[in-house]
Design an enzyme around this catalytic site. Structure first.
Site, mmCIF file in Angstrom:
data_model
loop_
_atom_site.group_PDB
_atom_site.id
_atom_site.type_symbol
_atom_site.label_atom_id
_atom_site.label_comp_id
_atom_site.label_asym_id
_atom_site.label_seq_id
_atom_site.Cartn_x
_atom_site.Cartn_y
_atom_site.Cartn_z
ATOM 1 N N SER A 122 0.826 -1.203 0.000
ATOM 2 C CA SER A 122 0.000 0.000 0.000
ATOM 3 C C SER A 122 0.859 1.250 0.000
ATOM 4 C CB SER A 122 -0.946 -0.006 1.208
ATOM 5 O OG SER A 122 -0.224 -0.225 2.385
ATOM 6 N N HIS A 143 -4.123 -4.166 -4.899
ATOM 7 C CA HIS A 143 -4.185 -3.692 -3.514
ATOM 8 C C HIS A 143 -5.558 -3.947 -2.891
ATOM 9 C CE1 HIS A 143 -4.352 -0.187 -0.501
ATOM 10 N NE2 HIS A 143 -3.710 -1.188 0.043
ATOM 11 N N GLU A 155 -7.751 -2.001 -5.578
ATOM 12 C CA GLU A 155 -7.094 -1.117 -6.542
ATOM 13 C C GLU A 155 -6.131 -1.943 -7.388
ATOM 14 O OE1 GLU A 155 -6.658 3.187 -4.323
ATOM 15 O OE2 GLU A 155 -5.583 1.525 -3.425
ATOM 16 N N ASN A 194 -5.933 5.850 -0.454
ATOM 17 C CA ASN A 194 -5.149 6.362 0.671
ATOM 18 C C ASN A 194 -4.702 7.797 0.471
ATOM 19 O OD1 ASN A 194 -5.363 4.288 2.491
ATOM 20 N ND2 ASN A 194 -3.713 3.110 1.544
#
Ligand code: COA
Length: 664
Positions: A122, A143, A155, A194
């Protein structure tokens, strides 16, 4: 199952690894899980078994499938052995670049040439990880979010050399797991979700550190006013202060845009207050690690939400302008990855793009971080007048086609909402027969309009909802019978609101007097600005309320209060109206539209059919003897149980996602 992929090797059997192995095996893939000791692998198998049993218990999968899925998961201590006939490797080892590169170098050596090598990182650069292999075109980021078995979003990230083919196959693989992939076209730190989360945390943290707001105020505002599933600080306590702090440092090092250090987070980290797991973080968890933070609903009323959300919107604009992800995928990312009830661009349009830019400028001049510099996409939108909902166009089109002008009201459709605006501002929106007929017609138009789920009635201008029946029509010696007919017509229009099958909100901005208040009383909810004044002043004119005031007011505030209001004829201020239960919410005047809209949007996400039944059971079931009221409730209850929405609601609850009600 994906056509080209049959066997999956998962390297690393920790929190993420075992979850990825589980979802892959659930979708029918043959899985080999690798870690450094048999002990860890056995624990991972136990965790998978526990999770599958849970799914079976809830009826998501059958009991027989638990054994079948477990049978598809093998374990190994050797990467070489595990990848030898794998079509896809997914690496989920700790976030250390050297370690990951070692895994990739070894996998590259032993995996068949067609195999895709994916990383679940990540925070590390995929391009860099790919450099450890001779097949950078087949290296990709996949991800998952924690826990993979419950989180629908994944993702898929392209490194600098990832081929389109690899990206496409990875995307298909994720879909075959029953997950929702979004495509991230460039390996930027934090990817999409994120990055937006870091941006959202940034202003919140700085504003608390500078004593503008408190932790609880911000959390309450984002939870109860913006509808996020958890407060900003509550979520950080939940994921772990250490995780947030260290990931923050790692990504900040790689990207100046993410350099928004949070002094509060650093302080907590150094004190070892790591959040829920250590009993203390931003909040205290005296009742153990499963206690929820105490966030009162009213605490966030003075928080400027635009200021809090502006950096996240800026980040989203940056991602979009740079082609890193599509608008649809960014929206999907925040909805499914962060559980937002709306996309980040939808929030932007509601706040107003000009207001967002203003907020960013304010943050930039105060704190100077690059993240706060308004993105060119936003400033260009402001120049072009694409300001969001209020201008009919922002990131989305709202279109003037949704506006119908009557003579004395305006009907504006903004699906899923519709606004009916009483439009005689120069007369404080005093009610005429024409206006009431038009109100009634507008309600008919919206009655079974599937696009519209909630109706809001408000007055034009900023002085009044409505100052009551137009008193000029009361002058002159007119026949009693004429007034009787006039009055019945008035009552009928007002009653239609009560019978209307969808929630109706009275948005009171200023005076709501006489007949104006009576319209508001027939609505399901009343939201008033802090400067509003409400009353039934008819007695001062020598008459009495004639559009339901003597009945509905008494039902809402009780006989005693109703008599006081009607027989003394005094106007009361919004605060007092709130105290006696006459209005549901009092909001600051400058945030009137935003507050009304966010309240309405929460209703609009509810199950439309059940909302109709609830409204009818409440409105009519309380006017008859309780036995009959209960009978009515039972009938509506059984009808609600039999809807598709009820199935969706239960399914969503069991799989811990937000339900999507369709009114079916
Ligand atoms: N019917 C017709 N016209 C009305 C009205 C009503 N119910 N309420 C306000 N207006 C008109 C006023 O006559 C005035 O018109 P003008 O500019 O041509 O003189 C205009 O709206 C603005 O009102 P104004 O009285 O100047 O504003 P204010 O701020 O001084 O006072 C109120 C506002 C609401 C307190 C006062 O207008 C009022 O008491 N209105 C009557 C309320 C009432 O009794 N309603 C029950 C009717 S059954």
């Amino acid at each position: 199952m994906s056509q080209q992929i049959r066997r999956v090797a998962v390297i690393g059997a920790g929190t993420m690894g075992h979850g990825i192995a589980e979802v892959s095996a659930l979708a029918g893939y043959e899985v080999v899980m690798v870690d450094v000791s048999q002990d860890i692998l056995n624990k991972a198998l136990e965790r998978i078994k526990w999770s599958l049993d849970k799914l079976a218990e809830r009826g998501t999968i059958s009991k027989e499938r638990v054994g079948e899925v477990m049978g598809r998961i093998k374990t190994s201590l050797s990467i070489a052995e595990a990848v030898r006939d794998a079509d896809l490797m997914i690496e989920a080892v700790p976030e250390k670049l050297d370690l990951k590169k070692q895994v990739f170098a070894e996998a590259d050596k032993y995996a068949p040439p067609h195999a895709i090598l994916a990383t679940n990182t990540s925070s590390l650069p995929i391009t860099e990880i790919a450099s450890a292999t001779k097949r950078p075109d087949k290296v990709v980021g996949i991800h998952f979010f924690n826990p993979p078995v419950l989180m629908p979003l994944v993702e898929v990230i392209k490194g600098a050399q990832t081929s389109d083919e690899t990206a496409r196959r990875s995307y298909e693989f994720v879909k075959s797991l029953g997950k929702e992939p979004i495509m991230v076209n460039k390996d930027v730190p934090g990817f999409v979700v994120n990055r937006i989360l870091i941006a959202l945390n940034s202003a919140a943290c700085l504003l608390v550190a500078n004593n503008q707001y408190s932790v609880v105020e911000i959390d309450s505002a984002v939870k109860y006013r913006a509808g996020l599933p958890m407060g900003i600080f509550e979520l950080q306590d939940f994921t772990g202060i250490d995780v947030g702090y260290l990931v923050g440092l790692a990504v900040a090092e790689r990207d100046p845009m993410l350099r928004v250090p949070c002094p509060l987070l650093e302080d907590l980290y150094k004190k070892g207050w790591l959040g829920q797991k250590s009993g203390r973080g931003f909040y205290e968890y005296k009742g153990g690690p499963y206690e929820r933070a105490n966030i009162p609903r009213e605490a966030g009323e003075k928080v400027d939400l635009t200021l809090i959300f502006a950096p996240a919107i800026n980040m989203a604009a940056w991602l979009l302008r740079n082609g890193i992800a599509s608008k649809e995928d960014i929206e999907k990312g925040v909805k499914l990855g962060l559980g937002w009830p709306k996309g980040v661009f939808e929030y932007a349009d509601e706040f107003g793009i000009d207001k967002v830019v203003e907020a960013l400028n304010q943050l930039y001049s105060r704190f100077g971080y690059e993240l706060f510099k308004p993105d060119p996409l936003l400033t260009q939108m402001v120049q072009e007048g694409r300001l969001g909902r209020k201008s009919g166009r922002g990131f989305y089109e709202y279109g003037a086609a949704g506006t119908v002008e009557f003579k004395e009201i305006i009907l504006r459709k903004e699906p899923p909402l519709a606004w009916i605006i009483l439009n005689r501002p120069q007369r404080l929106n005093a009610l005429t027969l024409t206006m009431l007929e038009e109100l009634s017609r507008a309600l008919d138009m919206l009655w079974d309009d599937k696009d519209v789920r909630v109706v809001i009635i408000r007055g034009a201008g900023d002085r009044a909802f409505s100052a009551g029946a137009d008193v000029t029509s009361f002058t002159g010696p007119l026949h009693t019978y004429y007034f009787f007919l006039y009055n019945r017509k008035f009552q009928e229009a007002v009653s239609k609101i009560e019978r209307f099958p969808k929630p109706v909100i009275a948005a009171i901005n200023g005076y709501a007097l006489g007949g104006g208040l009576e319209i508001a009383l027939a609505c399901d909810f009343r939201i008033a600005t802090d400067t509003s004044e409400l009353g039934q002043p008819e007695i001062n004119l020598g008459i009495i309320p004639g559009a339901g005031g003597t009945q509905r007011l008494a039902r809402i505030v009780g006989l005693g209060r109703a008599k006081e209001l009607i027989m003394l004829g005094d106007r009361i201020k919004a605060d007092e109206a709130y105290r006696i239960g006459l209005v549901n919410r009092v909001v600051p005047k400058e945030r009137f539209e935003e507050e009304v809209r966010s309240f309405a949007m929460r209703l609009a996400q509810g199950p439309p059919i059940a909302l109709t039944y609830a409204k009818y059971a409440l409105n009519f079931g309380t006017q008859v003897p309780v036995d009959i009221g209960l009978l009515l409730e039972a009938a509506f209850f059984s009808m609600a149980v039999n809807t598709k929405d009820a199935q969706e609601g239960v399914m969503a609850f069991l799989t811990r996602r937000r339900p999507e009600f369709k009114g079916e």
